[in-house]
Design an enzyme around this catalytic site. Sequence first.
Site, PDB file in Angstrom:
ATOM      1  N   GLY A 102       0.952  -1.355   0.141  1.00  0.00           N
ATOM      2  CA  GLY A 102      -0.021   0.086   0.142  1.00  0.00           C
ATOM      3  C   GLY A 102       0.872   1.446  -0.010  1.00  0.00           C
ATOM      4  O   GLY A 102       2.207   1.291   0.153  1.00  0.00           O
ATOM      5  N   ARG A 165      -0.144  -5.514  -4.918  1.00  0.00           N
ATOM      6  CA  ARG A 165       0.207  -6.449  -3.994  1.00  0.00           C
ATOM      7  C   ARG A 165       0.457  -7.775  -4.589  1.00  0.00           C
ATOM      8  O   ARG A 165      -0.166  -8.001  -5.635  1.00  0.00           O
ATOM      9  CB  ARG A 165      -1.049  -6.564  -2.997  1.00  0.00           C
ATOM     10  CG  ARG A 165      -1.308  -5.291  -2.147  1.00  0.00           C
ATOM     11  CD  ARG A 165      -2.370  -5.409  -1.004  1.00  0.00           C
ATOM     12  NE  ARG A 165      -2.570  -4.300  -0.549  1.00  0.00           N
ATOM     13  CZ  ARG A 165      -1.982  -3.779   0.550  1.00  0.00           C
ATOM     14  NH1 ARG A 165      -0.876  -4.273   0.942  1.00  0.00           N
ATOM     15  NH2 ARG A 165      -2.145  -2.659   1.084  1.00  0.00           N
ATOM     16  N   GLY A 166       1.039  -8.534  -3.950  1.00  0.00           N
ATOM     17  CA  GLY A 166       1.104 -10.041  -4.577  1.00  0.00           C
ATOM     18  C   GLY A 166       2.357  -9.910  -5.780  1.00  0.00           C
ATOM     19  O   GLY A 166       3.259  -9.088  -5.976  1.00  0.00           O
ATOM     20  N   ASP A 191       5.875  -5.889   6.003  1.00  0.00           N
ATOM     21  CA  ASP A 191       6.505  -7.189   6.545  1.00  0.00           C
ATOM     22  C   ASP A 191       6.263  -8.244   5.391  1.00  0.00           C
ATOM     23  O   ASP A 191       7.173  -8.977   5.237  1.00  0.00           O
ATOM     24  CB  ASP A 191       5.885  -7.532   7.862  1.00  0.00           C
ATOM     25  CG  ASP A 191       4.336  -7.517   7.705  1.00  0.00           C
ATOM     26  OD1 ASP A 191       3.641  -6.937   6.686  1.00  0.00           O
ATOM     27  OD2 ASP A 191       3.657  -8.393   8.519  1.00  0.00           O
ATOM     28  N   GLY A 192       5.247  -8.115   4.733  1.00  0.00           N
ATOM     29  CA  GLY A 192       4.949  -9.332   3.449  1.00  0.00           C
ATOM     30  C   GLY A 192       6.116  -8.803   2.600  1.00  0.00           C
ATOM     31  O   GLY A 192       6.647  -9.860   1.945  1.00  0.00           O
ATOM     32  N   ASP A 221       1.483   1.606   9.571  1.00  0.00           N
ATOM     33  CA  ASP A 221       0.658   1.209  10.912  1.00  0.00           C
ATOM     34  C   ASP A 221       1.727   0.942  11.901  1.00  0.00           C
ATOM     35  O   ASP A 221       1.464   0.790  12.967  1.00  0.00           O
ATOM     36  CB  ASP A 221       0.088  -0.158  10.591  1.00  0.00           C
ATOM     37  CG  ASP A 221      -1.289  -0.009   9.898  1.00  0.00           C
ATOM     38  OD1 ASP A 221      -1.826   1.051   9.577  1.00  0.00           O
ATOM     39  OD2 ASP A 221      -1.890  -1.053   9.394  1.00  0.00           O
ATOM     40  N   GLY A 265      -4.775   0.755  10.963  1.00  0.00           N
ATOM     41  CA  GLY A 265      -4.367   0.086  12.052  1.00  0.00           C
ATOM     42  C   GLY A 265      -5.132  -1.326  11.977  1.00  0.00           C
ATOM     43  O   GLY A 265      -6.078  -1.396  12.965  1.00  0.00           O
ATOM     44  N   GLU A 320      -9.011   0.829  12.490  1.00  0.00           N
ATOM     45  CA  GLU A 320      -9.725  -0.120  11.247  1.00  0.00           C
ATOM     46  C   GLU A 320     -10.003  -1.624  12.066  1.00  0.00           C
ATOM     47  O   GLU A 320     -10.823  -2.231  11.482  1.00  0.00           O
ATOM     48  CB  GLU A 320      -9.337  -0.087  10.003  1.00  0.00           C
ATOM     49  CG  GLU A 320      -7.890  -0.890   9.861  1.00  0.00           C
ATOM     50  CD  GLU A 320      -7.202  -0.493   8.583  1.00  0.00           C
ATOM     51  OE1 GLU A 320      -8.029  -0.769   7.540  1.00  0.00           O
ATOM     52  OE2 GLU A 320      -5.895  -0.153   8.289  1.00  0.00           O
TER      53      GLU A 320
END
Length: 497
Positions: A102, A165-166, A191-192, A221, A265, A320
């Site tokens: 993101g 993403r991915g 982290d991903g 976050d 969050g 969230e």
Amino acid sequence: MASSESSSQMKIVNGDGGYVLEDVPHLTDYVLNLPTYPNPLRSNPAYSVVKQYFVHMDDTVPQKVVVHKDGPRGVHFRRAGPRQKVYFRSDDVRACIVTCGGLCPGLNTVIREIVCGLSYMYGVDKVLGIDGGYRGFYSKNTITLTPKVVNDIHKRGGTILGTSRGGHDTGKIVDSIQDRGINQVYIIGGDGTQRGAAVIYEEVRKRGLKVVIAGIPKTIDNDIPVIDRSFGFDTAVEEAQRAINAAHVEAESVENGIGVVKLMGRYSGFIAMYATLASRDVDCCLIPESPFFLEGKGGLYEFIKKRLKENGHMVIVIAEGAGQDLLAESMQAMDQKDASGNKLLQDVGLWISHKIKDHFAKENKMAIVLKYIDPTYMIRAVPSNASDSVYCTLLAQSAVHGAMAGYTGFTSGLVNGRHTYIPFNRITERMNHVVITDRMWARLLSSTNQPSFLKLKDVHEVKKAEQPLTPPLLDGGNCNGGGEEAEKVEQVPSQLL
């Protein structure tokens, strides 16, 4: 000192007095007979005036600064900075930069400073931008990056490289790195993304390539462990004030006004907590780490009614990921995930707003006016503020220094105010959370004068889960890790401690 290879992602060096260095890999660990070259900074006028501009090879930074007098010295990380010898000639470097996940304030600043750092400090003129995240390695074109191209990008939000993403296909990514002749890869993401970087590093090492894989941690976050904070976090907290102020103005302008603000969050409530502490206009802060309930004595409804009677208005901040257990029965998306593997969450802000309205409508004793504000995408899309801009610059320069010095498989991060190189596995082993039995959460409860909403049974369970084997040293921290139970004690950003 004794040294041991615990895994290909981390080298352990044991010293006297319980000193443990969790060191990062180096190219020389698996590529033999690598030549070294004098660091170009020797003749760089910007550095020639510095008394000692090269970092000593034995410089380390402790993970914990508060220790007992008879306690062990604890875990250390290698200090970041320029070395006297480098493992790349400037003309031979072909670097690339990729952004994943993101959006976050400061992405463009990091990109700019990697490009300018490589160029101005080391004379590197071949830097590529990978378009569109990990899949851009094998499915999209690259962008040539020069200091001129990136000169003004820090003034804009988002990322000029695009993100996604991915799309992580290790074999295709490393094939692309080889085919393009890239030997330095800078990966910016959460982290991903860092887990993906670790897998790329392992494949590069397996193939015996002289390719540095360097990570720069990005999560708005602030949920990446070990580091003091992630870039963009300060900006997010600052921008959140605008939404909170708007909610406060709306709430106090009418009788029994309630302003509800949903902040980022998913699993960690740091933005909500720090924005609440900074604002002084928030009456109640709800985060994922702290369960709450609506009905009955001590519940949220009772507190809202009490605060409205006292002040005539109130502001609620909710992260969230808070209250997702209360939505469970109506959450068809509970087990669905996005391309990065993150669980899809329902809009808890909208949900709680409807629940509060319905509750007070049924009571017929107190008419309320509720306004709901969700500034999520406005916050994510802004440029970084001054504090984060400086931080982004130092993170990028530290990564460049480490890559040129031959370190690989590392993430550049701030630990106790010092820039360090952290092994990938330490960054990805768990997630950073607010510790609700910690002083920082107690400070928030004192500031807002809200109840904790925890029942006595819940308090005992939380304390048991977070209890370290040795006495806490700083806000639930532990200087030496303390074994399996102590690993449950999460890190807290140090800037307000």
